[in-house]
Design a protein around this motif. Structure first.
Motif, PDB file in Angstrom:
ATOM      1  N   THR A 193      14.175 -20.153  29.681  1.00 55.10           N
ATOM      2  CA  THR A 193      14.971 -20.981  28.772  1.00 55.10           C
ATOM      3  C   THR A 193      15.706 -22.061  29.545  1.00 55.10           C
ATOM      4  N   THR A 194      16.331 -21.682  30.656  1.00 54.60           N
ATOM      5  CA  THR A 194      17.040 -22.659  31.473  1.00 54.60           C
ATOM      6  C   THR A 194      16.080 -23.689  32.041  1.00 54.60           C
ATOM      7  N   THR A 195      14.903 -23.239  32.464  1.00 53.43           N
ATOM      8  CA  THR A 195      13.901 -24.164  33.003  1.00 53.43           C
ATOM      9  C   THR A 195      13.487 -25.185  31.950  1.00 53.43           C
ATOM     10  N   LEU A 196      13.213 -24.728  30.747  1.00 50.55           N
ATOM     11  CA  LEU A 196      12.831 -25.653  29.679  1.00 50.55           C
ATOM     12  C   LEU A 196      13.955 -26.636  29.372  1.00 50.55           C
ATOM     13  N   GLU A 223       6.536  -9.248  28.202  1.00 51.42           N
ATOM     14  CA  GLU A 223       7.981  -9.380  28.318  1.00 51.42           C
ATOM     15  C   GLU A 223       8.551 -10.678  27.770  1.00 51.42           C
ATOM     16  N   LEU A 224       7.734 -11.601  27.282  1.00 54.19           N
ATOM     17  CA  LEU A 224       8.251 -12.872  26.794  1.00 54.19           C
ATOM     18  C   LEU A 224       8.581 -12.808  25.299  1.00 54.19           C
ATOM     19  N   ASP A 225       9.704 -13.396  24.946  1.00 58.85           N
ATOM     20  CA  ASP A 225      10.063 -13.600  23.541  1.00 58.85           C
ATOM     21  C   ASP A 225       9.542 -14.983  23.157  1.00 58.85           C
ATOM     22  N   VAL A 226       8.276 -15.036  22.760  1.00 60.70           N
ATOM     23  CA  VAL A 226       7.653 -16.343  22.563  1.00 60.70           C
ATOM     24  C   VAL A 226       8.240 -17.088  21.368  1.00 60.70           C
ATOM     25  N   GLY A 227       8.690 -16.357  20.356  1.00 64.88           N
ATOM     26  CA  GLY A 227       9.318 -17.025  19.232  1.00 64.88           C
ATOM     27  C   GLY A 227      10.552 -17.795  19.668  1.00 64.88           C
ATOM     28  N   HIS A 228      11.352 -17.167  20.519  1.00 66.69           N
ATOM     29  CA  HIS A 228      12.530 -17.855  21.062  1.00 66.69           C
ATOM     30  C   HIS A 228      12.119 -19.062  21.891  1.00 66.69           C
ATOM     31  N   LEU A 229      11.121 -18.904  22.759  1.00 68.91           N
ATOM     32  CA  LEU A 229      10.700 -20.011  23.614  1.00 68.91           C
ATOM     33  C   LEU A 229      10.165 -21.175  22.791  1.00 68.91           C
ATOM     34  N   ARG A 231      11.063 -21.955  19.801  1.00 68.39           N
ATOM     35  CA  ARG A 231      12.216 -22.608  19.177  1.00 68.39           C
ATOM     36  C   ARG A 231      12.938 -23.517  20.161  1.00 68.39           C
ATOM     37  N   VAL A 232      13.048 -23.076  21.409  1.00 71.03           N
ATOM     38  CA  VAL A 232      13.665 -23.913  22.440  1.00 71.03           C
ATOM     39  C   VAL A 232      12.864 -25.199  22.621  1.00 71.03           C
ATOM     40  N   VAL A 233      11.545 -25.068  22.734  1.00 68.67           N
ATOM     41  CA  VAL A 233      10.682 -26.240  22.882  1.00 68.67           C
ATOM     42  C   VAL A 233      10.851 -27.182  21.691  1.00 68.67           C
ATOM     43  N   ASP A 234      10.895 -26.605  20.509  1.00 68.32           N
ATOM     44  CA  ASP A 234      11.051 -27.411  19.296  1.00 68.32           C
ATOM     45  C   ASP A 234      12.411 -28.114  19.290  1.00 68.32           C
ATOM     46  N   ASP A 235      13.462 -27.381  19.646  1.00 68.05           N
ATOM     47  CA  ASP A 235      14.809 -27.964  19.656  1.00 68.05           C
ATOM     48  C   ASP A 235      14.916 -29.128  20.644  1.00 68.05           C
ATOM     49  N   GLY A 257      -2.461 -13.241  15.702  1.00 64.56           N
ATOM     50  CA  GLY A 257      -1.336 -12.925  14.838  1.00 64.56           C
ATOM     51  C   GLY A 257      -0.065 -13.635  15.243  1.00 64.56           C
ATOM     52  N   TRP A 258       0.152 -13.784  16.557  1.00 65.80           N
ATOM     53  CA  TRP A 258       1.359 -14.476  17.035  1.00 65.80           C
ATOM     54  C   TRP A 258       1.402 -15.923  16.528  1.00 65.80           C
ATOM     55  N   LEU A 259       0.226 -16.586  16.519  1.00 66.32           N
ATOM     56  CA  LEU A 259       0.166 -17.973  16.074  1.00 66.32           C
ATOM     57  C   LEU A 259       0.297 -18.069  14.563  1.00 66.32           C
ATOM     58  N   ASN A 260      -0.339 -17.150  13.848  1.00 70.76           N
ATOM     59  CA  ASN A 260      -0.223 -17.156  12.403  1.00 70.76           C
ATOM     60  C   ASN A 260       1.218 -16.885  11.965  1.00 70.76           C
ATOM     61  N   ASP A 261       1.891 -15.982  12.683  1.00 71.38           N
ATOM     62  CA  ASP A 261       3.292 -15.711  12.389  1.00 71.38           C
ATOM     63  C   ASP A 261       4.133 -16.965  12.605  1.00 71.38           C
ATOM     64  N   TYR A 262       3.848 -17.669  13.715  1.00 66.83           N
ATOM     65  CA  TYR A 262       4.611 -18.879  14.003  1.00 66.83           C
ATOM     66  C   TYR A 262       4.364 -19.943  12.935  1.00 66.83           C
ATOM     67  N   ARG A 263       3.110 -20.108  12.562  1.00 69.07           N
ATOM     68  CA  ARG A 263       2.798 -21.091  11.523  1.00 69.07           C
ATOM     69  C   ARG A 263       3.486 -20.735  10.215  1.00 69.07           C
ATOM     70  N   GLY A 264       3.538 -19.428   9.908  1.00 68.11           N
ATOM     71  CA  GLY A 264       4.226 -19.015   8.686  1.00 68.11           C
ATOM     72  C   GLY A 264       5.717 -19.281   8.733  1.00 68.11           C
TER      73      GLY A 264
END
Length: 267
Positions: A193-196, A223-229, A231-235, A257-264
């Protein structure tokens, strides 16, 4: 919102390579990347892109003798002519495929290299990247460099984000940028998160990539919370692409499924 490109070197391997374009398009991808196009005629690859409504957003310049273990030549003294010839070849493919980014791999350095030898590698790297960036600028192409973790690629010349950004700043070419692979970055230094938040606003990051850590499967495995990451990229308003450079655990489409969840979530 983040835009995702399927990496056809790692995804859809249940299909022959030419058929992966159709498979990616059927799953809703609008862009692709892969390691190397050189086993195929550029006109054939362009036809596959056009037939399936896809954009080519990234591929690598020739890396030397890949099958023999080489991982690039840009930081290898004495290989300058080969490096520059390979970049010219890559740029011809980039023109045919309308691809705006090329990843130029640095190469492997012996673990017992002295400080003087490492300095020679770095000088060679800077000179080759400066030449490549100038050459690529004429056709509107960005040259990318990527820090790679030493577990997957022992001896790779570039492994940390700060080193990559120092190289970009020292070369000083506006079209030389960093390819930030969050998988490699997490393994080497973490604190994503800090790196981004630190690096995306700099304008020096030209492309992102994602995979699950530690096994390089789907981004949401590990170990990654990709949904959070995401959102950081989007923000942060990143307008580039996120390459899905991972090895599906059991079927590419079945693992989206991870991508479909994000798109939803963003619909």
């Amino acid at each position: 919102m983040p835009r995702f490109a399927a990496n056809l070197s790692m995804m859809y391997t249940e299909h022959d390579f030419p058929d992966r374009f159709a498979a990616a398009s059927a799953d809703g991808f609008t862009a692709v990347e892969y390691l190397f196009p050189y086993a195929y005629d550029a006109t054939e690859l362009r036809r596959r892109l056009d037939d399936h409504g896809l954009r080519q957003v990234l591929f690598n310049a020739p890396p030397g003798a890949w099958e023999s273990g080489e991982r690039g030549t840009a930081a290898l003294p004495g290989r300058e002519a080969e490096t520059r010839s390979s970049i010219d070849r890559a740029l011809r493919y980039a023109a045919a495929l309308d691809c705006p980014r090329l990843h130029v791999m640095a190469g492997l350095v012996p673990p017992d290299a002295t400080p003087k030898e490492r300095a020679e590698h770095r000088d060679t790297y800077l000179a080759n990247l400066g030449w490549a960036a100038e050459r690529a600028a004429a056709q509107g192409v960005d040259i990318l460099i990527e820090p790679i973790n030493g577990r997957d690629m022992p001896g790779y010349f570039l492994s940390r984000q700060a080193e990559a950004h120092e190289v970009v700043q020292e070369v000083g070419a506006p079209n030389l940028k960093v390819q930030l692979d969050l998988y490699h970055c997490q393994i080497v230094e973490g604190d994503l998160t800090t790196t981004l938040r630190r690096d995306l606003p700099s304008g020096r990051v030209g492309h992102l990539q994602i995979a699950g850590v530690p096994d390089r499967h789907e981004p949401d495995r590990g170990e990654l919370d990709v949904g959070h990451l995401f959102r950081v990229v989007d923000d942060l308003g990143f307008e580039g692409w996120i390459g899905c450079e991972y090895v599906p655990l059991a079927g590419t489409s079945e693992g989206l499924g991870w991508l479909n969840d994000y798109r939803g979530d963003t619909a």
